[in-house]
Design a protein around this motif. Structure first.
Motif, mmCIF file in Angstrom:
data_model
loop_
_atom_site.group_PDB
_atom_site.id
_atom_site.type_symbol
_atom_site.label_atom_id
_atom_site.label_comp_id
_atom_site.label_asym_id
_atom_site.label_seq_id
_atom_site.Cartn_x
_atom_site.Cartn_y
_atom_site.Cartn_z
ATOM 1 N N SER A 139 54.218 26.206 18.228
ATOM 2 C CA SER A 139 54.368 24.792 17.879
ATOM 3 C C SER A 139 54.614 24.593 16.387
ATOM 4 O O SER A 139 54.744 23.458 15.932
ATOM 5 N N ILE A 140 54.659 25.689 15.618
ATOM 6 C CA ILE A 140 54.845 25.570 14.177
ATOM 7 C C ILE A 140 56.059 26.385 13.738
ATOM 8 O O ILE A 140 56.389 27.405 14.344
ATOM 9 N N ASP A 141 56.693 25.930 12.680
ATOM 10 C CA ASP A 141 57.890 26.599 12.165
ATOM 11 C C ASP A 141 57.494 27.525 11.013
ATOM 12 O O ASP A 141 57.880 27.318 9.869
ATOM 13 N N LEU A 142 56.690 28.518 11.339
ATOM 14 C CA LEU A 142 56.223 29.496 10.355
ATOM 15 C C LEU A 142 56.275 30.891 10.948
ATOM 16 O O LEU A 142 55.868 31.095 12.099
ATOM 17 N N ASN A 143 56.741 31.839 10.164
ATOM 18 C CA ASN A 143 56.727 33.231 10.598
ATOM 19 C C ASN A 143 55.449 33.942 10.184
ATOM 20 O O ASN A 143 54.946 34.798 10.906
ATOM 21 N N ASP A 144 54.911 33.580 9.003
ATOM 22 C CA ASP A 144 53.735 34.250 8.452
ATOM 23 C C ASP A 144 52.671 33.209 8.114
ATOM 24 O O ASP A 144 52.982 32.141 7.568
ATOM 25 N N GLY A 145 51.434 33.538 8.388
ATOM 26 C CA GLY A 145 50.370 32.597 8.063
ATOM 27 C C GLY A 145 49.001 33.095 8.475
ATOM 28 O O GLY A 145 48.844 34.210 8.985
ATOM 29 N N VAL A 146 48.013 32.259 8.240
ATOM 30 C CA VAL A 146 46.625 32.519 8.609
ATOM 31 C C VAL A 146 46.157 31.348 9.458
ATOM 32 O O VAL A 146 46.401 30.190 9.111
ATOM 33 N N THR A 147 45.513 31.633 10.576
ATOM 34 C CA THR A 147 44.950 30.559 11.384
ATOM 35 C C THR A 147 43.432 30.555 11.259
ATOM 36 O O THR A 147 42.817 31.610 11.061
ATOM 37 N N PRO B 264 39.362 42.827 3.928
ATOM 38 C CA PRO B 264 40.335 43.203 2.883
ATOM 39 C C PRO B 264 41.730 42.630 3.134
ATOM 40 O O PRO B 264 42.457 42.329 2.189
ATOM 41 N N TRP B 265 42.121 42.488 4.397
ATOM 42 C CA TRP B 265 43.463 42.003 4.732
ATOM 43 C C TRP B 265 43.643 40.515 4.455
ATOM 44 O O TRP B 265 44.759 40.005 4.507
ATOM 45 N N LEU B 266 42.550 39.811 4.143
ATOM 46 C CA LEU B 266 42.620 38.373 3.947
ATOM 47 C C LEU B 266 42.816 37.972 2.492
ATOM 48 O O LEU B 266 43.352 36.901 2.203
ATOM 49 N N SER B 267 42.427 38.828 1.573
ATOM 50 C CA SER B 267 42.390 38.469 0.157
ATOM 51 C C SER B 267 43.787 38.279 -0.444
ATOM 52 O O SER B 267 44.655 39.155 -0.342
ATOM 53 N N ASN B 268 44.002 37.111 -1.041
ATOM 54 C CA ASN B 268 45.216 36.822 -1.807
ATOM 55 C C ASN B 268 46.518 37.043 -1.037
ATOM 56 O O ASN B 268 47.527 37.456 -1.622
ATOM 57 N N VAL B 269 46.502 36.770 0.268
ATOM 58 C CA VAL B 269 47.744 36.961 1.028
ATOM 59 C C VAL B 269 48.760 35.857 0.721
ATOM 60 O O VAL B 269 49.952 36.020 0.972
ATOM 61 N N LYS B 270 48.281 34.733 0.215
ATOM 62 C CA LYS B 270 49.151 33.638 -0.227
ATOM 63 C C LYS B 270 50.013 33.067 0.896
ATOM 64 O O LYS B 270 51.130 32.608 0.668
ATOM 65 N N TYR B 271 49.456 33.103 2.120
ATOM 66 C CA TYR B 271 50.137 32.493 3.265
ATOM 67 C C TYR B 271 49.563 31.097 3.518
ATOM 68 O O TYR B 271 48.415 30.814 3.167
#
Length: 305
Positions: free
Chosen positions: A126-134, A195-202
């Motif tokens: 439902s969103i127009d995003l390829n990369d992100g954090v939910t 560790p995978w969450l830090s500063n991902v800037k998504y």
């Protein structure tokens, strides 16, 4: 019976929800009826980690009420699923057995992975995003996923939610700056464990009751339908709400009266995550884990393992 009408019962830590969906000719599901009881089941867990008899009775009584609604529709498929509060309960097997005995409904107990994954599936198409954090903030747990190229790469379920955080950090009618600082430190420590969450800037995409309330407050204040918030937007709303007592929060347009006591730690979780991730913005959606279960179980999108 109509095979195109499905009922979903979401047995959560903060609320118990019924949603009835009808499948159209295009294969899409439209919500045609919904009911909600703010049960706060997470508060019925005792010191031994068992859900009390009162909590179990509340579930059964609510399901009996829902059953009357379900029986008024031509429904052939009832899907019940339970999340953190039952997952955390030491007597989960007895609770689920009693539900079957009293109502005939067999509930699926979602694992931490399944809860995170179905939340992700609920929003990704439902969103127009390829990369992100939910982020999905419940009453007793918070699920976070990281996706790239629209595929979930990482997930984690934290054993805290808006209700449990409020009980531990902001229980008084008036929140203090010290309480918010203590909560902030706790949340940062939790996020640092990934560790995978830090500063991902998504961008961060949120689902759940806290997120919906935050989005509606923002839209009411700004007379807009915009669903993207900058970090200063979230911070401004948090500052205003946390400056008010629980009773005074009733005047905030867009804030549910049933959520006014737990909204502060919920929004603080979002703000801290935005800072930690260095997110360009936060997006809220009306989609939910229920949409994910519909998509993954009844549609063509397959479940990942």
């Amino acid at each position: 019976m109509n095979e195109n009408v499905t009922a979903l019962i979401d047995l959560g830590s903060n609320s118990i929800r019924l949603a009835i969906y009808k499948k159209d000719h295009s294969g899409n599901y439209e919500e045609i009826k919904k009911e909600k009881v703010a049960a706060r089941l997470i508060t019925y867990l005792d010191e031994q980690g068992k859900l009390s008899p009162e909590g179990t009775r509340l579930i059964i009584d609510t399901l009996h009420t829902f059953q009357k609604v379900i029986n008024s529709y031509p429904i052939s498929n009832v899907i019940g699923f339970a999340t953190a509060v039952i997952r955390q309960a030491a007597n989960q097997e007895q609770i689920l057995a009693e539900i079957i005995r009293e109502t005939g409904y067999e509930f699926i107990l979602l694992s931490e992975y399944e809860e995170a994954y179905y939340g992700f599936v609920g929003v990704i198409d439902s969103i127009d995003l390829n990369d992100g954090v939910t982020i999905d903030i419940g009453g007793g747990s918070t699920e976070i996923t990281l996706f790239e190229n629209k595929e979930m790469k990482h997930y984690h379920s934290f054993p805290f939610g808006a209700v449990s955080l409020n009980t531990e950090f902001t229980p008084e009618p008036q929140v203090t700056n010290k309480q918010l600082a203590t909560l902030n430190t706790y949340l940062i420590t939790q996020f640092q464990s990934l560790p995978w969450l830090s500063n991902v800037k998504y961008p961060i995409i949120g689902i759940g009751g806290t997120v919906r309330n935050l989005g509606r407050i923002y839209q009411k204040k700004n007379n807009t339908k915009e669903n993207k918030l900058q970090i200063h937007d979230v911070d401004k709303i948090l500052l205003e709400i946390s400056s008010l007592s629980i009773d005074e929060r009733s005047k905030i347009k867009g804030l549910s009266k049933k959520r006014k006591d737990i909204i502060v730690p919920g929004i603080k979780t979002i703000l801290t995550l935005m800072e930690f991730v260095q997110a360009p913005y936060f997006m809220y959606t009306e989609k939910s884990i229920r949409d994910g279960i519909l998509n993954a179980r009844l549609n063509t999108r397959g479940r990942q393992e």
